[in-house]
Scaffold this motif. Structure first.
Motif, mmCIF file in Angstrom:
data_model
loop_
_atom_site.group_PDB
_atom_site.id
_atom_site.type_symbol
_atom_site.label_atom_id
_atom_site.label_comp_id
_atom_site.label_asym_id
_atom_site.label_seq_id
_atom_site.Cartn_x
_atom_site.Cartn_y
_atom_site.Cartn_z
ATOM 1 N N LYS A 75 40.660 53.102 42.757
ATOM 2 C CA LYS A 75 39.272 52.653 42.918
ATOM 3 C C LYS A 75 39.142 51.135 42.924
ATOM 4 N N ASN A 76 40.212 50.456 42.551
ATOM 5 C CA ASN A 76 40.156 48.993 42.443
ATOM 6 C C ASN A 76 40.960 48.275 43.508
ATOM 7 N N ASN A 77 41.560 49.032 44.440
ATOM 8 C CA ASN A 77 42.404 48.433 45.467
ATOM 9 C C ASN A 77 41.802 48.651 46.842
ATOM 10 N N ASP A 78 41.889 47.627 47.660
ATOM 11 C CA ASP A 78 41.488 47.749 49.057
ATOM 12 C C ASP A 78 42.730 48.140 49.843
ATOM 13 N N GLY A 79 42.982 49.445 49.933
ATOM 14 C CA GLY A 79 44.215 49.933 50.548
ATOM 15 C C GLY A 79 45.159 50.449 49.496
ATOM 16 N N ASP A 80 46.231 51.091 49.934
ATOM 17 C CA ASP A 80 47.188 51.706 49.029
ATOM 18 C C ASP A 80 48.558 51.045 49.146
ATOM 19 N N PRO A 81 49.002 50.346 48.094
ATOM 20 C CA PRO A 81 50.352 49.779 48.116
ATOM 21 C C PRO A 81 51.397 50.885 48.155
ATOM 22 N N THR A 82 52.484 50.640 48.845
ATOM 23 C CA THR A 82 53.523 51.669 48.992
ATOM 24 C C THR A 82 54.914 51.174 48.624
ATOM 25 N N SER A 83 55.085 49.868 48.427
ATOM 26 C CA SER A 83 56.418 49.330 48.167
ATOM 27 C C SER A 83 56.365 48.297 47.060
ATOM 28 N N ILE A 84 57.519 48.030 46.463
ATOM 29 C CA ILE A 84 57.594 47.015 45.431
ATOM 30 C C ILE A 84 57.229 45.640 45.992
ATOM 31 N N ALA A 85 57.455 45.430 47.287
ATOM 32 C CA ALA A 85 57.046 44.169 47.918
ATOM 33 C C ALA A 85 55.530 43.999 47.857
ATOM 34 N N ASP A 86 54.799 45.099 47.965
ATOM 35 C CA ASP A 86 53.339 45.032 47.898
ATOM 36 C C ASP A 86 52.857 44.543 46.537
ATOM 37 N N PHE A 87 53.603 44.873 45.491
ATOM 38 C CA PHE A 87 53.214 44.435 44.147
ATOM 39 C C PHE A 87 53.155 42.912 44.076
ATOM 40 N N PHE A 88 54.023 42.245 44.815
ATOM 41 C CA PHE A 88 54.091 40.783 44.784
ATOM 42 C C PHE A 88 53.275 40.135 45.903
ATOM 43 N N ASP A 89 52.600 40.926 46.716
ATOM 44 C CA ASP A 89 51.849 40.400 47.857
ATOM 45 C C ASP A 89 50.384 40.189 47.475
ATOM 46 N N LEU A 90 50.075 38.988 47.008
ATOM 47 C CA LEU A 90 48.712 38.676 46.563
ATOM 48 C C LEU A 90 47.741 38.516 47.724
ATOM 49 N N GLU A 91 48.258 38.210 48.888
ATOM 50 C CA GLU A 91 47.387 38.051 50.050
ATOM 51 C C GLU A 91 46.900 39.411 50.548
ATOM 52 N N LYS A 92 47.810 40.349 50.658
ATOM 53 C CA LYS A 92 47.461 41.688 51.147
ATOM 54 C C LYS A 92 46.708 42.486 50.087
ATOM 55 N N PHE A 93 47.103 42.301 48.820
ATOM 56 C CA PHE A 93 46.476 43.027 47.716
ATOM 57 C C PHE A 93 46.085 42.032 46.620
ATOM 58 N N PRO A 94 44.974 41.339 46.793
ATOM 59 C CA PRO A 94 44.571 40.340 45.789
ATOM 60 C C PRO A 94 44.203 40.994 44.456
ATOM 61 N N GLY A 95 44.405 40.233 43.383
ATOM 62 C CA GLY A 95 44.038 40.729 42.057
ATOM 63 C C GLY A 95 45.147 40.521 41.044
ATOM 64 N N LYS A 96 44.813 40.741 39.790
ATOM 65 C CA LYS A 96 45.756 40.541 38.702
ATOM 66 C C LYS A 96 46.823 41.639 38.676
ATOM 67 N N ARG A 97 48.016 41.260 38.216
ATOM 68 C CA ARG A 97 49.123 42.189 38.037
ATOM 69 C C ARG A 97 49.477 42.299 36.557
ATOM 70 N N GLY A 98 49.872 43.499 36.141
ATOM 71 C CA GLY A 98 50.378 43.693 34.790
ATOM 72 C C GLY A 98 51.898 43.762 34.828
ATOM 73 N N LEU A 99 52.557 43.013 33.946
ATOM 74 C CA LEU A 99 54.016 43.014 33.856
ATOM 75 C C LEU A 99 54.436 43.065 32.393
ATOM 76 N N ARG A 100 55.514 43.783 32.122
ATOM 77 C CA ARG A 100 56.046 43.816 30.763
ATOM 78 C C ARG A 100 56.586 42.442 30.400
ATOM 79 N N LYS A 101 56.287 42.031 29.188
ATOM 80 C CA LYS A 101 56.704 40.710 28.707
ATOM 81 C C LYS A 101 58.161 40.767 28.272
ATOM 82 N N SER A 102 59.036 40.917 29.257
ATOM 83 C CA SER A 102 60.466 41.078 29.004
ATOM 84 C C SER A 102 61.223 40.793 30.286
#
Length: 356
Positions: free
Chosen positions: A139-166
């Motif tokens: 409900k919070n994404n404009d489109g559906d990410p499908t790859s790990i590359a999408d996780f790092f693509d702020l232009e295609k999928f703008p917004g904050k990312r959650g990452l483990r502090k490790s």
């Protein structure tokens, strides 16, 4: 005569309760601990009379190490990650485990042949295969990410990312997102250039990261809309999506497979009860039972055929397992030897990078 019988019965019951003993088990909390309480703790107590005290930690390896080194051990069994189990054993902080005490499979196959490769270690017995994945809130994404590359693509999928502090898993995912095939990740990470490349990739999203430390945090961050995507433990996302009906979706591309294992801290006050608990909880039926509460794969081959529906009675667990064939297309198996050798130095660099 009747009074004597009642008294004898009462005293017998008291003697059993007094001698049955107890065991303190440390795990990771949330839906994961709940799955262990239902599949392991309650049935174990019902069968043996031994009380199970459940305690949680964001990372059980840390308090275990501190307790043993301080000579003040209060935990009998801990659930830890693979590299931590090996490291703690190498440092002499764990009891060795007698694998001959582990029950055979229902067809008589010895435990040593029934556990999947790597699941039995000198000081540890695996219970689950799990993975670090990333997930998103549909409900919070404009489109559906499908790859790990999408996780790092702020232009295609703008917004904050959650990452483990490790550093662990975070660096591997960064390299896969940068185009490194899963089979080449650890070879590259064994070089200074590879580590530099991983941190360079993390630089591209650093200002948009919300860091998490406890496994319960990513589902909450996603549900609250604080992040649009987050790395997470696959079982935690399953629980949020299925049990809590949250609109969360797992992306399996770039998942990192790992074991969790039971260990006994050196000097555990209830070592005998601890070994009984591990033997019971890593039986074929107990491991299959846990898989009906959370989507982590059992560490015994014979458990697989017993894994069926989720505890709701309708959801098939198979497709939600990290080891399902459809989920392994670009999966990376955690190299515990690499992290045993490099954990301290890479986390030191990671923490320094965070501070800059």
């Amino acid at each position: 005569m009747k009074k004597t019988l009642i008294l004898t019965t009462a005293l017998t019951g008291f003697a059993f309760a007094a001698t049955a003993g107890e065991v303190t088990v440390m795990s990771w909390g949330g839906a994961y601990t709940k799955s262990q309480v239902e599949a392991y703790h309650k049935p174990f107590t019902a069968e043996t009379g031994i009380t199970v005290n459940s305690v949680d930690s964001d990372n059980p390896a840390t308090p275990i190490k501190a307790q043993v080194e301080a000579g003040n051990v209060t935990v009998d069994v801990a659930d830890v990650e693979f590299s931590d189990a090996i490291r703690l054993c190498d440092e002499g902080l764990l009891e060795e485990i007698d694998h001959s005490m582990l029950p055979a499979a229902p067809d008589g196959t010895a435990a040593a042949d029934d556990f999947i490769d790597g699941a039995l270690q000198d000081c540890a017995v695996a219970n689950i295969v799990w993975s670090t994945v990333f997930a998103y809130n549909s409900k919070n994404n404009d489109g559906d990410p499908t790859s790990i590359a999408d996780f790092f693509d702020l232009e295609k999928f703008p917004g904050k990312r959650g990452l483990r502090k490790s550093a662990k898993a975070t660096l591997e995912m960064a390299l896969m997102a940068d185009g490194v095939p899963a089979a080449e990740v650890y070879g590259l990470m064994d070089t200074a250039e590879g580590i530099d490349r991983a941190f360079a990739k993390l630089d591209t999203i650093k200002s948009d990261v919300v860091w998490w430390e406890a496994g319960a945090q990513p589902p909450q961050l996603l549900a609250d809309g604080e992040v649009v995507m987050s790395t997470a433990y696959n079982g935690r996302i399953f629980n949020a999506a299925i049990a809590e009906n949250q609109p969360l979706v797992v992306v399996w591309d770039g998942q990192i497979l790992d074991f969790d294992l039971f260990v006994i801290p050196k000097g555990a006050p209830n070592k005998e009860e601890a070994m009984k608990f591990i033997a019971f909880s890593t039986s074929t039926s107990a491991l299959a039972a846990q898989a009906s509460y959370i989507s982590y794969g059992p560490a015994r081959k014979s458990s697989g055929a017993l894994v069926g529906k989720y505890s709701d009675g309708t959801t098939d667990m198979g497709p939600h397992m990290p080891t399902a064939a459809a989920n392994l297309g670009n999966a990376l198996v955690n190299n515990f030897e690499f992290w045993v050798d490099h954990d301290a130095e890479l986390n030191e660099r990671f923490n320094a990078w965070l501070a800059n």
